[in-house]
Design a protein around this motif. Structure first.
Motif, PDB file in Angstrom:
ATOM      1  N   ARG A  46       2.265   4.568  -7.755  1.00 37.20           N
ATOM      2  CA  ARG A  46       0.910   5.072  -7.524  1.00 37.20           C
ATOM      3  C   ARG A  46       0.723   5.304  -6.017  1.00 37.20           C
ATOM      4  O   ARG A  46       0.790   4.371  -5.232  1.00 37.20           O
ATOM      5  CB  ARG A  46      -0.120   4.079  -8.048  1.00 37.20           C
ATOM      6  N   TRP A  47       0.503   6.542  -5.649  1.00 41.07           N
ATOM      7  CA  TRP A  47       0.366   6.901  -4.238  1.00 41.07           C
ATOM      8  C   TRP A  47      -1.094   6.881  -3.808  1.00 41.07           C
ATOM      9  O   TRP A  47      -1.975   7.270  -4.566  1.00 41.07           O
ATOM     10  CB  TRP A  47       0.961   8.287  -3.982  1.00 41.07           C
ATOM     11  N   TYR A  48      -1.318   6.430  -2.592  1.00 42.40           N
ATOM     12  CA  TYR A  48      -2.659   6.437  -2.002  1.00 42.40           C
ATOM     13  C   TYR A  48      -2.609   7.154  -0.651  1.00 42.40           C
ATOM     14  O   TYR A  48      -1.732   6.865   0.169  1.00 42.40           O
ATOM     15  CB  TYR A  48      -3.160   5.014  -1.731  1.00 42.40           C
ATOM     16  N   GLU A  49      -3.573   8.028  -0.430  1.00 39.57           N
ATOM     17  CA  GLU A  49      -3.732   8.562   0.918  1.00 39.57           C
ATOM     18  C   GLU A  49      -4.303   7.481   1.837  1.00 39.57           C
ATOM     19  O   GLU A  49      -4.045   7.478   3.040  1.00 39.57           O
ATOM     20  CB  GLU A  49      -4.650   9.792   0.907  1.00 39.57           C
ATOM     21  N   GLN A  50      -5.055   6.558   1.242  1.00 34.17           N
ATOM     22  CA  GLN A  50      -5.555   5.389   1.961  1.00 34.17           C
ATOM     23  C   GLN A  50      -5.417   4.187   1.042  1.00 34.17           C
ATOM     24  O   GLN A  50      -6.098   4.091   0.025  1.00 34.17           O
ATOM     25  CB  GLN A  50      -7.022   5.584   2.368  1.00 34.17           C
ATOM     26  N   VAL A  51      -4.508   3.298   1.371  1.00 33.68           N
ATOM     27  CA  VAL A  51      -4.246   2.136   0.522  1.00 33.68           C
ATOM     28  C   VAL A  51      -5.493   1.254   0.455  1.00 33.68           C
ATOM     29  O   VAL A  51      -6.142   1.015   1.484  1.00 33.68           O
ATOM     30  CB  VAL A  51      -3.052   1.326   1.067  1.00 33.68           C
ATOM     31  N   PRO A  52      -5.877   0.773  -0.736  1.00 35.32           N
ATOM     32  CA  PRO A  52      -7.046  -0.101  -0.843  1.00 35.32           C
ATOM     33  C   PRO A  52      -6.933  -1.321   0.071  1.00 35.32           C
ATOM     34  O   PRO A  52      -5.841  -1.866   0.284  1.00 35.32           O
ATOM     35  CB  PRO A  52      -7.038  -0.516  -2.318  1.00 35.32           C
ATOM     36  N   SER A  87      -1.713   5.292   4.608  1.00 29.53           N
ATOM     37  CA  SER A  87      -1.264   5.711   3.283  1.00 29.53           C
ATOM     38  C   SER A  87      -0.238   4.723   2.752  1.00 29.53           C
ATOM     39  O   SER A  87       0.144   3.761   3.433  1.00 29.53           O
ATOM     40  CB  SER A  87      -0.664   7.118   3.344  1.00 29.53           C
ATOM     41  N   ARG A 102       3.358  -3.576  -3.106  1.00 29.10           N
ATOM     42  CA  ARG A 102       2.541  -2.609  -2.364  1.00 29.10           C
ATOM     43  C   ARG A 102       3.176  -2.365  -0.999  1.00 29.10           C
ATOM     44  O   ARG A 102       3.521  -3.311  -0.285  1.00 29.10           O
ATOM     45  CB  ARG A 102       1.106  -3.096  -2.186  1.00 29.10           C
TER      46      ARG A 102
END
Length: 294
Positions: A87-93, A114, A107
């Motif tokens: 699961r890719w995030y432009e901004q990691v939670p 990101s 993670r």
């Protein structure tokens, strides 16, 4: 389970976004997923992502140390197994990973904020994470067979594999020690397109059968890769399902002949096929080690 087309698309997606970035943090959410202890996941921190590549169904994120430090690469090598995903995030939670309380196994946060999670659904945890100096340290990678979209996968090579041991054709296609990257779904699709029963014995194939099967393997995987290429990681699963002709479509009409797609169930998996296209109209017995009904 993600297979060659999806894993290759994930790798290309990851390479385009992570290459050149520096690993800022690594958090382990499921210790059971971690199969190695040295180097440790924390040893990836401060290293830059050189590129992402693929070995069969394995993702390989290659990292390098800052100038003047340890120059040897370190690889984050991942097998997503049946229920794993990236699961890719432009901004990691910003919320911390809570071990044992979420589907997140690992993670990775990059220096621009990101990053990605390696997740696994369900209770049967098989996702595997290795941090190694060389991918060949992972026994399953070291023993992988020929890449079906590589130059080494020729008609002659397939003929050798088919004649080496008399086994069911679906088993040959799925054996990662023989052909790397094909799993349950694409073996169903390949056999349907080649008009061959999954239980055909490999030594019964004639030269024309082998040549046809070779062409179909390359065609099916190439088309699936083209359909998934450039898609965000979140869209790849749905793209795979939409492209299936028989796999996962038991009870539906075959798009080629209109006959009903049937299924053979095993202890922990199932295959789908079209009787008209693949078995001369005869249904296969729905039991383990099934043979054609007589």
């Amino acid at each position: 389970m993600p297979e060659l087309p999806e894993v290759e698309s994930l790798v290309r997606f990851l390479d385009g976004r992570a290459a050149g970035r520096t690993v800022a943090a690594v958090d382990v959410g499921a210790i059971s997923a971690l199969k190695t202890f040295s180097p440790a996941p924390v040893d990836l921190v401060g290293r830059s992502v050189v590129h992402a590549t693929r070995h069969g169904k394995w993702i390989d994120v290659v990292t390098a140390a800052p100038a003047g430090a340890d120059v040897s690469p370190v690889h984050l090598v991942v097998h997503l197994a049946r229920a794993g995903w990236l699961r890719w995030y432009e901004q990691v939670p910003s919320t911390p990973v809570r071990p044992g309380r979420s589907p997140i196994a690992l993670r990775v946060r990059l220096d621009d904020g990101s990053g990605f999670d390696l997740t696994e659904a369900g209770t049967r945890k098989r996702l595997a994470v290795h941090v190694v100096r060389d991918p060949a340290e992972v026994p399953m990678i070291a023993s992988l067979g020929v890449e079906p979209l590589g130059d080494d996968f020729t008609v002659a090579r397939l003929a050798e594999l088919a004649s080496a041991r008399n086994q069911q054709l679906k088993g040959l296609l799925r054996d990662q020690h023989l052909i790397a990257g094909i799993g349950n779904a694409y073996s169903d699709e390949i056999l349907h397109a080649a008009r061959l029963s999954p239980f055909t014995l490999t030594r019964s194939l004639g030269a024309d059968d082998v040549a046809r099967l070779h062409g179909v393997v390359v065609q099916v995987l190439t088309q699936a890769l083209e359909a998934s290429s450039g898609r965000p990681a979140a869209e790849l699963k749905d793209a795979k399902r939409r492209g299936m002709q028989v796999h996962g479509r038991a009870g539906q009409a075959c798009p080629v002949c209109g006959d009903t797609v049937l299924e053979v169930s095993f202890a922990d998996s199932a295959l789908q096929y079209c009787p008209t296209c693949q078995t001369g109209g005869r249904p296969l017995a729905d039991r383990r080690m099934s043979r054609l009904l007589r």
